[in-house]
Scaffold this motif. Structure first.
Motif, mmCIF file in Angstrom:
data_model
loop_
_atom_site.group_PDB
_atom_site.id
_atom_site.type_symbol
_atom_site.label_atom_id
_atom_site.label_comp_id
_atom_site.label_asym_id
_atom_site.label_seq_id
_atom_site.Cartn_x
_atom_site.Cartn_y
_atom_site.Cartn_z
ATOM 1 N N SER A 366 92.803 71.708 94.252
ATOM 2 C CA SER A 366 91.888 71.133 93.266
ATOM 3 C C SER A 366 92.694 70.540 92.117
ATOM 4 N N ARG A 367 92.676 69.234 92.004
ATOM 5 C CA ARG A 367 93.426 68.583 90.925
ATOM 6 C C ARG A 367 92.864 68.959 89.570
ATOM 7 N N GLU A 368 91.515 69.065 89.484
ATOM 8 C CA GLU A 368 90.888 69.380 88.204
ATOM 9 C C GLU A 368 91.150 70.828 87.787
ATOM 10 N N GLU A 369 91.246 71.736 88.754
ATOM 11 C CA GLU A 369 91.458 73.151 88.451
ATOM 12 C C GLU A 369 92.804 73.615 88.986
ATOM 13 N N LYS A 370 93.811 72.784 88.801
ATOM 14 C CA LYS A 370 95.137 73.059 89.338
ATOM 15 C C LYS A 370 95.676 74.416 88.895
ATOM 16 N N ALA A 371 95.519 74.731 87.617
ATOM 17 C CA ALA A 371 96.094 75.976 87.089
ATOM 18 C C ALA A 371 95.425 77.200 87.714
ATOM 19 N N ARG A 372 94.089 77.210 87.766
ATOM 20 C CA ARG A 372 93.380 78.370 88.318
ATOM 21 C C ARG A 372 93.662 78.532 89.803
ATOM 22 N N MET A 373 93.659 77.409 90.533
ATOM 23 C CA MET A 373 93.923 77.487 91.963
ATOM 24 C C MET A 373 95.370 77.905 92.229
ATOM 25 N N GLY A 374 96.282 77.433 91.394
ATOM 26 C CA GLY A 374 97.674 77.835 91.536
ATOM 27 C C GLY A 374 97.839 79.331 91.368
ATOM 28 N N LYS A 375 97.117 79.897 90.399
ATOM 29 C CA LYS A 375 97.154 81.348 90.194
ATOM 30 C C LYS A 375 96.687 82.084 91.451
ATOM 31 N N GLU A 376 95.569 81.637 92.020
ATOM 32 C CA GLU A 376 95.045 82.314 93.210
ATOM 33 C C GLU A 376 95.999 82.206 94.389
ATOM 34 N N ASP A 402 96.699 75.636 82.119
ATOM 35 C CA ASP A 402 95.410 74.967 81.926
ATOM 36 C C ASP A 402 95.411 74.268 80.572
ATOM 37 N N PRO A 403 95.133 72.971 80.529
ATOM 38 C CA PRO A 403 95.150 72.233 79.248
ATOM 39 C C PRO A 403 94.179 72.799 78.215
ATOM 40 N N LEU A 410 93.738 81.774 72.755
ATOM 41 C CA LEU A 410 94.714 82.490 73.572
ATOM 42 C C LEU A 410 94.197 83.864 74.010
ATOM 43 N N GLY A 411 93.622 84.607 73.063
ATOM 44 C CA GLY A 411 93.116 85.930 73.397
ATOM 45 C C GLY A 411 92.044 85.874 74.462
ATOM 46 N N GLN A 412 91.122 84.927 74.310
ATOM 47 C CA GLN A 412 90.041 84.775 75.280
ATOM 48 C C GLN A 412 90.605 84.390 76.649
ATOM 49 N N ALA A 413 91.605 83.500 76.649
ATOM 50 C CA ALA A 413 92.206 83.060 77.916
ATOM 51 C C ALA A 413 92.902 84.213 78.632
ATOM 52 N N LEU A 414 93.648 85.034 77.887
ATOM 53 C CA LEU A 414 94.372 86.147 78.498
ATOM 54 C C LEU A 414 93.415 87.217 79.002
ATOM 55 N N ALA A 478 104.329 66.909 71.013
ATOM 56 C CA ALA A 478 103.941 67.757 69.885
ATOM 57 C C ALA A 478 102.750 68.647 70.254
ATOM 58 N N LYS A 479 101.780 68.059 70.970
ATOM 59 C CA LYS A 479 100.601 68.822 71.370
ATOM 60 C C LYS A 479 100.974 69.915 72.353
ATOM 61 N N ARG A 480 101.842 69.607 73.322
ATOM 62 C CA ARG A 480 102.210 70.561 74.355
ATOM 63 C C ARG A 480 103.156 71.649 73.849
ATOM 64 N N SER A 481 103.711 71.450 72.660
ATOM 65 C CA SER A 481 104.629 72.457 72.121
ATOM 66 C C SER A 481 103.946 73.400 71.138
ATOM 67 N N GLU A 482 102.620 73.264 70.997
ATOM 68 C CA GLU A 482 101.884 74.102 70.037
ATOM 69 C C GLU A 482 102.027 75.593 70.335
ATOM 70 N N LEU A 483 102.047 75.944 71.618
ATOM 71 C CA LEU A 483 102.150 77.355 71.978
ATOM 72 C C LEU A 483 103.482 77.924 71.509
ATOM 73 N N TRP A 484 104.576 77.186 71.737
ATOM 74 C CA TRP A 484 105.891 77.637 71.263
ATOM 75 C C TRP A 484 105.881 77.803 69.745
ATOM 76 N N GLU A 485 105.377 76.810 69.030
ATOM 77 C CA GLU A 485 105.390 76.839 67.569
ATOM 78 C C GLU A 485 104.557 77.992 67.027
ATOM 79 N N TYR A 486 103.453 78.309 67.713
ATOM 80 C CA TYR A 486 102.627 79.437 67.295
ATOM 81 C C TYR A 486 103.366 80.756 67.491
ATOM 82 N N LEU A 487 104.053 80.891 68.623
ATOM 83 C CA LEU A 487 104.742 82.141 68.932
ATOM 84 C C LEU A 487 105.935 82.397 68.020
#
Length: 878
Positions: A366-376, A402-403, A410-414, A478-487
């Motif tokens: 699934s291209r649209e749900e690549k991250a979830r399908m990859g996990k499974e 997942d974008p 983050l908490g909700q996602a985890l 810049a957008k994709r590095s937000e997680l690093w900058e937050y951590l």
């Protein structure tokens, strides 16, 4: 569920008086049995079990063979009683812990430890004097008078404790009466801790009253070495727990006193919920570890699962291997260049390489749900040589691509990921996910971009981007590095360049890394319930009684057209639906609603089976009416099923427990009345009347809805049952077989199993529609498919019931969503008289575990060679 009261015995004279006890007011005591006991408590090196909110005990009755293995939840003391989750199993002499005969215990231990080695962390000895407490014929409780010995290095401590643990016939009222009697007649004080918790306090030389609970302390100890935001917060909380002041901590952590005080206030209000890491409870529903037949620590093949290599997965899921390797190389460059910041080691680097390689694994599913399908995919296809905790981390890193996941949710996602991992591993997974996010972005340009030199600026880190599309990549990075900058609280600047300034030799790379490190260093310093024979007979009698209501069953011949057969099925099932409508409205027999709903389901199933041979424009409006009708009946039927299961459970209990679920039944009755009003409003509506009238008129026209049997060129189109049914059956069979790669691995998604049940129902209905022409083997296959479908149906019912009961126990309301608003309100359910419901919840949880553990056996029957041969024989009858 263990429910008990615990008391500290203050002096020796009081202890001797208690030894002479023969009665507790109206309650009698049996003869005392004295048993010396040795307890060994185990955990991983970083206390993964305790960080999950549990402790693991092996108890040895001195002089007897074997051990009793116990998993208990921490805490649970409230209002003088301890209420704890408890799982106990006997371990025969000579077997290791992970060879425990109880698969549920074995899996639970492996889950809580994340596959890490377990070792002893505490030992204690105690001499127990045990008596049984009775009121008349009721076995109410067990009373244990314990003398406990603790040792830690050069220190020793002995204390005495009295426990009163409820047994099957006991109630919270019994416990309250006994506790009151003991407190009034003896010099005792409440003991708010288990023996394990008290031993931990003694070993760590901590007072009884501390800032952190045992679980919170274990979580913080796991996180404090991490260099990200969570490591700093955990370190501060641990020092506050030991009594350090804000001024001392300001100097130690180089942050202002107001920031420390803010963190302290936040902790007092939210405890550790401001950490985003998924709790054990949140993780338990979606994924289930199936231990297979082997011992859990001997690798995937020993457990009965196929092992995969990255290359074999690339081939299976059509992954662009060249692209995957470029993403991996970019991620590793970032990891090396930023190592002084994150402080992770070789093991994490190796996992990052694998996570970056696998980042695209779900795209073909699934291209649209690549991250979830990859996990499974990763969870159901274990990679060779990968340990359990690494497999979970890999899946979590993939899911976090997942974008829609950002630092804000983050908490909700985890917590929604359902992947159980200790907090420190979740924290590491976040850092590695941040690297993969940036590396994948660089690869998605028209011409791939790669990271180059990394330099320390005054208040940021500069990362050089090399490649023709570096400028385009910079704008998105810049957008994709937000997680690093937050951590890490550090800005990443991306500078495009077309010329590489990267060191080319290994020596140059190491030298550059060292220089960056020096500069950065300066900066940062699912038991299955069986239907009773009586209930089964009553159901059969009810069905016989109703046979007269239905119209004559349709027949099918090999030469019939598929459109004709579809028309007969719709007509027959529509008559069935209407024949049960009166009983559904009346509401006296829940089977009337069930049968009406089954008829609607069969019509909807027929619309899918015969889709190729029917005009969707003519049939569409009627199918929409069926969908609305099915939805209107759903809530009432679900509540009926829930109540029926609960009543079957009550029948299994000893006499005197028939009222255990009365508070629950009162709520169910109220909810059912609401649902029935909604259903009846629909059945009385003009919309439903119009649907019945129009569908009835449609079915009165011979050939209505059938597609032509030839095209515009007068080419004949296949449409006879004998010509097209084989392909229809094999297509439905393929729908089920497609689930094999998702349900045969070490992790089974409950949602996948629910979808599998729907697919199985589709094949079963197909066999039922064409039973006339398929012969006796069709009847056998229908029975076998019913078995698989019922197994999966019971499993789904158990999952839903557990979620509803858990929510009800927390909120006191049925089906109330536990929103952040509700949590902040601080409201708690009134648990008075709910002990029976707690025990029922535990029963449904045990049922779920049993169903999950026995699923492979049910699935194997369907996947067998014999089942496929039956299909071939049935088709030959055509």
């Amino acid at each position: 569920m263990e429910i008990e009261s615990k008391f500290l015995v203050k002096d020796e004279a009081e202890f001797r008086d208690l030894e002479k006890l023969s009665r507790l007011g109206d309650y009698s005591l049996s003869e005392t049995v004295v048993q010396p006991v040795e307890d060994t408590f185990l955990d991983t090196e970083d206390m993964a079990v305790m960080a999950s909110g549990y402790y693991l005990r092996m108890r040895k009755d001195v002089g007897k063979e074997g051990h009793w293995v116990t998993i208990k939840s921490l805490g649970g003391f409230e209002g003088g009683a301890h209420k704890r989750e408890e799982n106990v199993s006997f371990l025969p002499e000579g077997l290791s812990l992970l060879e425990c005969p109880d698969a549920g215990i074995r899996n639970r231990i492996f889950e809580l430890s994340a596959g890490f080695d377990l070792g002893p962390i505490l030992k204690l000895k105690q001499k127990r004097a045990i008596s049984q407490v009775k009121l008349g014929e009721r076995h109410v409780a067990e009373l244990a008078l314990d003398r406990v010995e603790l040792k830690s290095e050069n220190r020793e401590k002995t204390y005495s404790e009295l426990e009163v643990e409820l047994k099957s016939d006991g109630t919270s009222e019994d416990l309250a009466i006994i506790s009151k009697y003991l407190m009034e007649n003896y010099d005792l004080s409440w003991s708010p801790f288990s023996k394990f918790e008290r031993a931990i306090l003694f070993a760590e030389n901590l007072p009884d009253k501390t800032l952190l609970t045992h679980q919170e302390r274990a979580v913080c100890m796991q996180l404090r070495e991490h260099k990200n935001i969570y490591g700093k917060q955990a370190g501060i909380l641990l020092e506050l727990d030991r009594g350090k002041s804000s001024s001392e901590l300001s100097l130690l952590f180089k942050i202002s006193e107001p920031e420390i005080e803010t963190l302290n206030l936040k902790f007092e209000k939210e405890r550790l919920s401001f950490f985003p890491f998924a709790t054990d409870e949140a993780a338990d529903r979606e994924l289930h570890f199936n231990s297979g037949s082997g011992i859990l620590d001997r690798g995937w093949e020993a457990m009965g699962f196929e092992e995969w290599t990255p290359e074999s997965l690339f081939e299976r899921y059509s992954v662009d291997e060249a692209k995957a390797k470029r993403v991996r190389d970019a991620a590793l460059t970032l990891f090396d260049g930023l190592s002084p910041y994150h402080g992770l080691g070789p093991e994490e680097k190796e996992l990052l390489a694998l996570a970056a390689l696998m980042e695209d694994i779900g795209i073909s599913a699934s291209r649209e749900e690549k991250a979830r399908m990859g996990k499974e995919i990763l969870l159901s296809h274990p990679l060779k040589g990968l340990k359990l905790h690494s497999l979970r981390m890999l899946a979590l890193i993939t899911e976090l691509q997942d974008p829609g996941v950002s630092e804000k949710n983050l908490g909700q996602a985890l917590k929604g990921s359902h992947i159980r991992l200790p907090p420190n591993l979740q924290s590491k997974a976040l850092v590695l996910a941040a690297f993969v996010r940036i590396a994948d972005l660089l690869e998605t340009q028209v011409v791939p971009v790669r990271p180059g030199r990394i330099r320390q600026l005054e208040d940021a880190l500069e990362i050089e981007l090399i490649g023709r599309d570096a400028e385009k990549a910079r704008k998105k990075a810049a957008k994709r590095s937000e997680l690093w900058e937050y951590l890490f609280g550090t800005k990443l600047w991306f500078t495009p360049t077309e010329e590489s300034h990267e060191p080319r030799t290994e020596e140059e790379k190491e030298g550059a890394k060292g220089k960056v490190g020096e500069k950065i260093g300066e900066k940062v310093g699912e038991k299955v319930e069986e239907t009773s024979e009586k209930a089964e007979k009553e159901r059969e009698a009810s069905k016989e009684k109703k046979k007269g209501k239905a119209s004559k069953k349709f027949t099918v011949k090999p030469g019939d057209s598929m459109g004709e057969v579809a028309h007969r099925i719709f007509s027959y099932q529509f008559d069935q639906m209407r024949s049960h409508e009166k009983g559904t409205r009346k509401g006296e027999d829940i089977e009337e609603l069930h049968d009406m709903r089954v008829a609607v389901r069969r019509m909807r199933a027929a619309s899918k089976v015969f889709k190729t041979y029917l005009d969707s424009r003519q049939l569409g409006p009627h199918m929409k009416g069926l969908r609305r009708t099915l939805g209107a009946m759903g809530d009432v039927r679900d509540l009926d099923v829930f109540r029926e299961k609960a009543e079957e459970y009550l029948e299994t209990l000893p006499e005197g427990h028939e009222h255990d679920l009365e508070p629950l039944f009162a709520v169910l009755e109220e909810e059912r009345e609401k649902a029935r009003k909604t259903m009846l409003a629909y059945l009385d509506s003009e919309k439903y009347a119009r649907f019945k009238k129009e569908f009835s008129e449609f079915l009165e026209v011979p050939g209505a809805g059938e597609l032509p049997t030839s095209n515009k060129k007068n080419d004949a189109l296949p449409h006879r049952v004998k010509d097209v049914l084989p392909s229809v059956i094999y297509a439905r069979f393929a729908d089920i077989a497609a689930y094999s790669e998702w349900v045969e691995g070490p992790y089974v998604s409950v949602e996948r199993l629910h979808r599998l049940r729907i697919a199985a129902k589709g094949l079963r209905y197909t066999f039922e529609f064409f039973e006339d022409v398929l012969g006796d083997n069709a009847k056998i296959m229908i029975k076998e498919l019913k078995g698989l479908q019922n197994h999966l149906g019971d499993l789904h019912d158990a999952v839903v019931a557990i979620d509803l009961l858990s929510s009800y126990m927390r909120t006191g309301a049925w089906g109330l969503a536990e929103s952040e608003t509700w949590k902040r309100s601080g409201k708690q359910a009134n648990l008075e008289g709910m002990e029976g419901i707690e025990i029922y919840l535990a029963s449904r949880e045990e049922e779920l575990r049993t169903l999950l553990n026995t699923f492979p056996e049910a699935w194997a029957k369907f996947r067998s060679k014999e089942f496929k041969e039956k299909i071939e024989i049935a088709i030959e009858n055509l």
